[in-house]
Design a protein around this motif. Structure first.
Motif, PDB file in Angstrom:
ATOM      1  N   ASN A   3       0.867  -1.163   0.000  1.00 36.08           N
ATOM      2  CA  ASN A   3       0.000   0.000   0.000  1.00 36.08           C
ATOM      3  C   ASN A   3       0.917   1.230   0.000  1.00 36.08           C
ATOM      4  O   ASN A   3       1.678   1.442   0.952  1.00 36.08           O
ATOM      5  CB  ASN A   3      -0.890  -0.010   1.248  1.00 36.08           C
ATOM      6  CG  ASN A   3      -2.065   0.929   1.133  1.00 36.08           C
ATOM      7  OD1 ASN A   3      -2.382   1.416   0.052  1.00 36.08           O
ATOM      8  ND2 ASN A   3      -2.709   1.202   2.251  1.00 36.08           N
ATOM      9  N   ILE A   4       0.861   2.034  -1.057  1.00 31.28           N
ATOM     10  CA  ILE A   4       1.823   3.118  -1.253  1.00 31.28           C
ATOM     11  C   ILE A   4       1.119   4.465  -1.292  1.00 31.28           C
ATOM     12  O   ILE A   4       0.057   4.609  -1.889  1.00 31.28           O
ATOM     13  CB  ILE A   4       2.625   2.897  -2.560  1.00 31.28           C
ATOM     14  CG1 ILE A   4       3.446   1.603  -2.456  1.00 31.28           C
ATOM     15  CG2 ILE A   4       3.540   4.086  -2.852  1.00 31.28           C
ATOM     16  CD1 ILE A   4       4.211   1.239  -3.715  1.00 31.28           C
ATOM     17  N   LEU A   5       1.743   5.460  -0.655  1.00 30.96           N
ATOM     18  CA  LEU A   5       1.225   6.826  -0.644  1.00 30.96           C
ATOM     19  C   LEU A   5       2.223   7.741  -1.341  1.00 30.96           C
ATOM     20  O   LEU A   5       3.406   7.776  -0.983  1.00 30.96           O
ATOM     21  CB  LEU A   5       1.000   7.288   0.796  1.00 30.96           C
ATOM     22  CG  LEU A   5       0.613   8.760   1.008  1.00 30.96           C
ATOM     23  CD1 LEU A   5      -0.669   9.104   0.262  1.00 30.96           C
ATOM     24  CD2 LEU A   5       0.475   9.061   2.502  1.00 30.96           C
ATOM     25  N   ILE A   6       1.744   8.475  -2.352  1.00 26.65           N
ATOM     26  CA  ILE A   6       2.570   9.441  -3.067  1.00 26.65           C
ATOM     27  C   ILE A   6       2.172  10.841  -2.603  1.00 26.65           C
ATOM     28  O   ILE A   6       1.007  11.220  -2.699  1.00 26.65           O
ATOM     29  CB  ILE A   6       2.379   9.338  -4.588  1.00 26.65           C
ATOM     30  CG1 ILE A   6       2.735   7.934  -5.080  1.00 26.65           C
ATOM     31  CG2 ILE A   6       3.215  10.388  -5.311  1.00 26.65           C
ATOM     32  CD1 ILE A   6       2.364   7.699  -6.537  1.00 26.65           C
ATOM     33  N   ALA A   7       3.132  11.603  -2.098  1.00 27.14           N
ATOM     34  CA  ALA A   7       2.860  12.955  -1.608  1.00 27.14           C
ATOM     35  C   ALA A   7       3.658  13.965  -2.421  1.00 27.14           C
ATOM     36  O   ALA A   7       4.883  14.074  -2.277  1.00 27.14           O
ATOM     37  CB  ALA A   7       3.215  13.063  -0.126  1.00 27.14           C
ATOM     38  N   ASP A   8       2.962  14.694  -3.278  1.00 30.36           N
ATOM     39  CA  ASP A   8       3.594  15.697  -4.149  1.00 30.36           C
ATOM     40  C   ASP A   8       2.525  16.704  -4.550  1.00 30.36           C
ATOM     41  O   ASP A   8       1.388  16.315  -4.823  1.00 30.36           O
ATOM     42  CB  ASP A   8       4.198  15.033  -5.388  1.00 30.36           C
ATOM     43  CG  ASP A   8       5.173  15.932  -6.123  1.00 30.36           C
ATOM     44  OD1 ASP A   8       4.717  16.956  -6.696  1.00 30.36           O
ATOM     45  OD2 ASP A   8       6.376  15.632  -6.143  1.00 30.36           O
ATOM     46  N   ASP A   9       2.884  17.980  -4.607  1.00 29.34           N
ATOM     47  CA  ASP A   9       1.872  18.986  -4.926  1.00 29.34           C
ATOM     48  C   ASP A   9       1.647  19.160  -6.421  1.00 29.34           C
ATOM     49  O   ASP A   9       0.795  19.948  -6.829  1.00 29.34           O
ATOM     50  CB  ASP A   9       2.217  20.342  -4.286  1.00 29.34           C
ATOM     51  CG  ASP A   9       3.547  20.904  -4.754  1.00 29.34           C
ATOM     52  OD1 ASP A   9       4.446  20.110  -5.075  1.00 29.34           O
ATOM     53  OD2 ASP A   9       3.702  22.137  -4.781  1.00 29.34           O
ATOM     54  N   HIS A  29      -1.932  -0.934  -4.532  1.00 35.09           N
ATOM     55  CA  HIS A  29      -2.855   0.145  -4.165  1.00 35.09           C
ATOM     56  C   HIS A  29      -2.059   1.422  -3.929  1.00 35.09           C
ATOM     57  O   HIS A  29      -1.137   1.462  -3.113  1.00 35.09           O
ATOM     58  CB  HIS A  29      -3.640  -0.214  -2.899  1.00 35.09           C
ATOM     59  CG  HIS A  29      -4.656   0.825  -2.526  1.00 35.09           C
ATOM     60  ND1 HIS A  29      -4.385   1.848  -1.655  1.00 35.09           N
ATOM     61  CD2 HIS A  29      -5.936   1.015  -2.945  1.00 35.09           C
ATOM     62  CE1 HIS A  29      -5.449   2.619  -1.526  1.00 35.09           C
ATOM     63  NE2 HIS A  29      -6.404   2.134  -2.297  1.00 35.09           N
ATOM     64  N   VAL A  30      -2.398   2.482  -4.671  1.00 32.69           N
ATOM     65  CA  VAL A  30      -1.693   3.758  -4.568  1.00 32.69           C
ATOM     66  C   VAL A  30      -2.662   4.863  -4.151  1.00 32.69           C
ATOM     67  O   VAL A  30      -3.725   5.023  -4.753  1.00 32.69           O
ATOM     68  CB  VAL A  30      -1.032   4.144  -5.917  1.00 32.69           C
ATOM     69  CG1 VAL A  30      -0.325   5.494  -5.788  1.00 32.69           C
ATOM     70  CG2 VAL A  30      -0.046   3.068  -6.362  1.00 32.69           C
ATOM     71  N   SER A  31      -2.307   5.603  -3.122  1.00 31.55           N
ATOM     72  CA  SER A  31      -3.064   6.778  -2.693  1.00 31.55           C
ATOM     73  C   SER A  31      -2.220   8.015  -2.961  1.00 31.55           C
ATOM     74  O   SER A  31      -0.995   7.940  -3.096  1.00 31.55           O
ATOM     75  CB  SER A  31      -3.402   6.693  -1.201  1.00 31.55           C
ATOM     76  OG  SER A  31      -4.192   5.552  -0.924  1.00 31.55           O
ATOM     77  N   GLN A  38      -2.767  16.509   4.130  1.00 31.00           N
ATOM     78  CA  GLN A  38      -3.428  15.335   3.555  1.00 31.00           C
ATOM     79  C   GLN A  38      -2.647  14.064   3.857  1.00 31.00           C
ATOM     80  O   GLN A  38      -3.242  13.001   4.080  1.00 31.00           O
ATOM     81  CB  GLN A  38      -3.592  15.509   2.045  1.00 31.00           C
ATOM     82  CG  GLN A  38      -4.636  16.532   1.643  1.00 31.00           C
ATOM     83  CD  GLN A  38      -4.822  16.612   0.133  1.00 31.00           C
ATOM     84  OE1 GLN A  38      -4.247  15.828  -0.626  1.00 31.00           O
ATOM     85  NE2 GLN A  38      -5.635  17.563  -0.308  1.00 31.00           N
ATOM     86  N   VAL A  39      -1.325  14.173   3.871  1.00 32.65           N
ATOM     87  CA  VAL A  39      -0.486  13.015   4.225  1.00 32.65           C
ATOM     88  C   VAL A  39      -0.868  12.519   5.615  1.00 32.65           C
ATOM     89  O   VAL A  39      -1.127  11.324   5.827  1.00 32.65           O
ATOM     90  CB  VAL A  39       1.012  13.381   4.194  1.00 32.65           C
ATOM     91  CG1 VAL A  39       1.856  12.245   4.789  1.00 32.65           C
ATOM     92  CG2 VAL A  39       1.472  13.662   2.769  1.00 32.65           C
ATOM     93  N   LEU A  50       4.819   2.193   2.141  1.00 35.01           N
ATOM     94  CA  LEU A  50       5.810   3.115   1.600  1.00 35.01           C
ATOM     95  C   LEU A  50       5.186   4.486   1.369  1.00 35.01           C
ATOM     96  O   LEU A  50       4.095   4.592   0.813  1.00 35.01           O
ATOM     97  CB  LEU A  50       6.362   2.570   0.275  1.00 35.01           C
ATOM     98  CG  LEU A  50       7.284   3.487  -0.532  1.00 35.01           C
ATOM     99  CD1 LEU A  50       8.580   3.777   0.240  1.00 35.01           C
ATOM    100  CD2 LEU A  50       7.619   2.856  -1.889  1.00 35.01           C
ATOM    101  N   LEU A  51       5.911   5.521   1.787  1.00 31.58           N
ATOM    102  CA  LEU A  51       5.548   6.899   1.492  1.00 31.58           C
ATOM    103  C   LEU A  51       6.598   7.471   0.551  1.00 31.58           C
ATOM    104  O   LEU A  51       7.789   7.487   0.875  1.00 31.58           O
ATOM    105  CB  LEU A  51       5.494   7.734   2.778  1.00 31.58           C
ATOM    106  CG  LEU A  51       5.418   9.256   2.610  1.00 31.58           C
ATOM    107  CD1 LEU A  51       4.138   9.667   1.890  1.00 31.58           C
ATOM    108  CD2 LEU A  51       5.529   9.956   3.968  1.00 31.58           C
TER     109      LEU A  51
END
Length: 213
Positions: A3-9, A29-31, A38-39, A50-51
């Motif tokens: 389960n991966i989270l992508i944080a970028d504006d 699964h990508v959020s 939001q993170v 993973l972030l």
């Protein structure tokens, strides 16, 4: 599946990174998050393996982000994916507790390798950073080549916020520092980098550190 989270504006960066990840691991699964608030909201809602985090994200943009993320999910792996110069920033963030550092202009295969490496519970650094570590950091020659190397971690944090347009008072609030302390850091930064104002500072960061915005 991870389960991966992508944080970028930047939406295009999130979109492209998602495509690369799904090509690497079909069914993953990508959020997505476009700012640090939001993170934190997503970290409170579900567990991530993973972030993938941009340094220059609204609401963050400092080393303290790493501690805050770890408070929410101590076991999460963190890959910094940034436009900032890896030779200048990678070691600072690795020492702060991230699992890898990759610059955004890297080839697609390097991003895949970084993700595979980190999800395998290993640290990821590029060959460039590895060689830089072997050669030794923060020597006089390093500073002569790149004056940003002379800044401490806290000075780097203040510098990043200054070039984002934050006032001394705002920076004090964000970093839990007295205004007088921030002013002292600002004066030190200007002196070390031989600049007279924030515009000159931003230009010097653009020349030596990658992004200035």
């Amino acid at each position: 599946m991870p389960n991966i989270l992508i944080a970028d504006d930047h939406a295009i960066v999130r979109y492209g990174t998602t495509l690369i990840i799904k090509d690497l691991m079909p069914g993953v699964h990508v959020s997505e998050a476009e700012n640090f608030s939001q993170v934190l909201k997503l970290l409170n809602q579900q567990r991530f393996d993973l972030l993938i985090l941009d340094i220059n994200i609204p609401g963050g943009n400092n080393l303290q982000m790493i501690d805050v993320v770890r408070l929410h999910q101590p076991q999460i792996r963190i890959l910094i994916f940034s436009g900032y110069d890896e030779q200048l920033f990678a070691l600072r963030y690795l020492q702060a507790g991230v699992d890898g550092y990759l610059v955004k202009h890297s080839p697609e295969e390097d991003l895949k390798t970084a993700i595979r490496t980190i999800l395998n519970n290993e640290k990821y650094i590029s060959s460039t950073v590895r060689q830089h570590l072997l050669n030794g950091l923060n020597t006089k020659s390093d500073i002569a080549k790149n004056p940003l190397q002379s800044l401490s971690n806290r000075e780097m944090e203040v510098m990043q916020l200054l070039i984002k347009g934050s006032s001394v008072a705002d920076i004090g609030s964000m970093l839990s520092l007295q205004i007088s302390t921030v002013s002292t850091y600002k004066a030190r930064i200007f002196d070390k980098l031989d600049v007279a104002n924030v515009i000159d500072l931003a230009e010097k960061v653009r020349l030596y550190g990658g992004q200035a915005s």
